[in-house]
Design a protein around this motif. Structure first.
Motif, mmCIF file in Angstrom:
data_model
loop_
_atom_site.group_PDB
_atom_site.id
_atom_site.type_symbol
_atom_site.label_atom_id
_atom_site.label_comp_id
_atom_site.label_asym_id
_atom_site.label_seq_id
_atom_site.Cartn_x
_atom_site.Cartn_y
_atom_site.Cartn_z
ATOM 1 N N VAL A 134 49.638 49.142 40.210
ATOM 2 C CA VAL A 134 48.221 49.099 40.603
ATOM 3 C C VAL A 134 47.330 48.959 39.356
ATOM 4 O O VAL A 134 46.391 48.149 39.336
ATOM 5 C CB VAL A 134 47.845 50.363 41.427
ATOM 6 N N GLN A 135 47.661 49.713 38.308
ATOM 7 C CA GLN A 135 46.902 49.592 37.049
ATOM 8 C C GLN A 135 47.018 48.175 36.487
ATOM 9 O O GLN A 135 46.040 47.578 36.054
ATOM 10 C CB GLN A 135 47.483 50.548 35.990
ATOM 11 N N GLN B 72 47.825 45.377 38.106
ATOM 12 C CA GLN B 72 47.153 44.420 38.986
ATOM 13 C C GLN B 72 45.644 44.416 38.744
ATOM 14 O O GLN B 72 45.011 43.365 38.700
ATOM 15 C CB GLN B 72 47.480 44.739 40.456
ATOM 16 N N GLU B 73 45.082 45.599 38.555
ATOM 17 C CA GLU B 73 43.637 45.707 38.318
ATOM 18 C C GLU B 73 43.244 44.887 37.076
ATOM 19 O O GLU B 73 42.275 44.130 37.089
ATOM 20 C CB GLU B 73 43.282 47.185 38.125
ATOM 21 N N VAL B 74 44.052 45.012 36.036
ATOM 22 C CA VAL B 74 43.750 44.272 34.804
ATOM 23 C C VAL B 74 44.003 42.772 34.996
ATOM 24 O O VAL B 74 43.211 41.933 34.564
ATOM 25 C CB VAL B 74 44.584 44.821 33.621
ATOM 26 N N ARG C 258 43.776 41.031 37.672
ATOM 27 C CA ARG C 258 42.694 40.465 38.466
ATOM 28 C C ARG C 258 41.453 40.251 37.585
ATOM 29 O O ARG C 258 40.799 39.214 37.629
ATOM 30 C CB ARG C 258 42.381 41.392 39.651
ATOM 31 N N PHE C 259 41.177 41.254 36.740
ATOM 32 C CA PHE C 259 40.045 41.152 35.817
ATOM 33 C C PHE C 259 40.216 39.923 34.909
ATOM 34 O O PHE C 259 39.290 39.139 34.701
ATOM 35 C CB PHE C 259 39.945 42.438 34.979
ATOM 36 N N ASP D 43 48.437 39.162 41.415
ATOM 37 C CA ASP D 43 48.057 38.485 40.171
ATOM 38 C C ASP D 43 49.062 38.663 39.039
ATOM 39 O O ASP D 43 48.788 38.296 37.895
ATOM 40 C CB ASP D 43 46.663 38.958 39.731
#
Ligand code: PGA
Length: 253
Positions: free
Chosen positions: A183-184, A186-188, A190-191, A229
């Motif tokens: 999750v961490q 993926q967050e990056v 996506r950013f 991503d």
């Protein structure tokens, strides 16, 4: 948007003599015979490139270098030019790895010059970025990545980036056994994809492969690859053993 073809790269760092690298490459080619759903690249040390190329040249495994110097040739003792790398059979080159930034004075500016030299010589850069633990704790992760991307890619056109691969490697997860959670990561990722879209447009943002790196192993690759991503991995320690590395390449989501 359908997901991009996975790309899994092995960064062998300063491990393996030439005969050892050849041995591992032979094993890998044997184990991976027939695999074509993933692009696989290994990056042995400079001294092993030409010999490893002889092993992989008729297989689907590709090779890359771990660094380059941007000049074509000249009195630069100890440096390796893009042309030398190409002539060793490489199609890829890792640029801006955090160990080079940390121990060898690599900066966003030198990274930019190296990426430019790689593209000019038809080498696809595997451009590494990532925040340190201190930066993450200070909630500075996105600022740091924004700066690394903007400076590293300053002056490039979308076409220049066509074959480029991006590797997000949180420094605190490299060789430490600590992995960012999926999750961490993926967050990056996506950013980063959004940032690439803002800077270079939808086409490149949709096609660029963004790898995760930092303590990737057969046990955690499936979950990472299930994220929309995350397009692959840059693997250090676990790529040194052919069977373990193949266990990552044969990931199951
Ligand atoms: P690691 O290294 O897999 O050993 O954490 C990753 C890298 O440095 O590319």
């Amino acid at each position: 948007m359908s997901k991009r073809k996975p790309f899994i790269a092995g960064n062998w760092k300063m491990y393996k003599t030439c005969p050892e690298a050849v041995e591992t490459a032979k094993k890998l080619v044997r184990i991976l015979h027939g695999i074509d759903h993933v692009d696989v690249m290994i990056a042995p040390s400079f001294t092993a490139l030409a010999s490893v190329y002889e092993v992989i040249k008729d297989s689907s495994v590709m090779i890359g270098a771990q660094n380059l110097f941007w000049e074509k040739e000249g009195a630069y003792t100890g440096e390796i030019s893009p042309g030398m790398i190409v002539s060793s059979g490489c199609r890829y080159v890792i640029i801006g790895h955090s160990e080079r930034r940390q121990y060898f004075g690599e900066t966003d500016l030198s990274v930019n010059k190296k990426i430019r030299a790689a593209i000019k010589n038809s080498l696809a850069p595997v451009f590494c970025i990532g925040e340190t633990e201190k930066e993450r704790d200070a909630e500075d992760t996105f600022n740091i990545l924004d700066k690394q991307i903007k400076m590293g890619l300053e002056g490039f056109s979308p076409d220049d980036l066509q074959h480029m691969i991006l590797a997000y490697e949180p420094v605190w997860a490299i060789g430490t056994g600590k992995t960012a959670t999926s999750v961490q990561a993926q967050e990056v990722h996506r950013f980063l994809r959004n940032l690439i879209e803002n800077l270079f447009g939808k086409r490149i943002a949709g096609s660029i492969r963004i790898l995760y790196g930092g303590s990737v192993k057969p046990e955690n690759i499936g979950e990472l690859m299930s994220m929309p991503d995350i397009d692959g991995a840059l693997v250090g320690g676990a790529s040194l053993d052919a069977e373990k590395f193949a266990g990552i390449i044969n990931f199951k989501i």
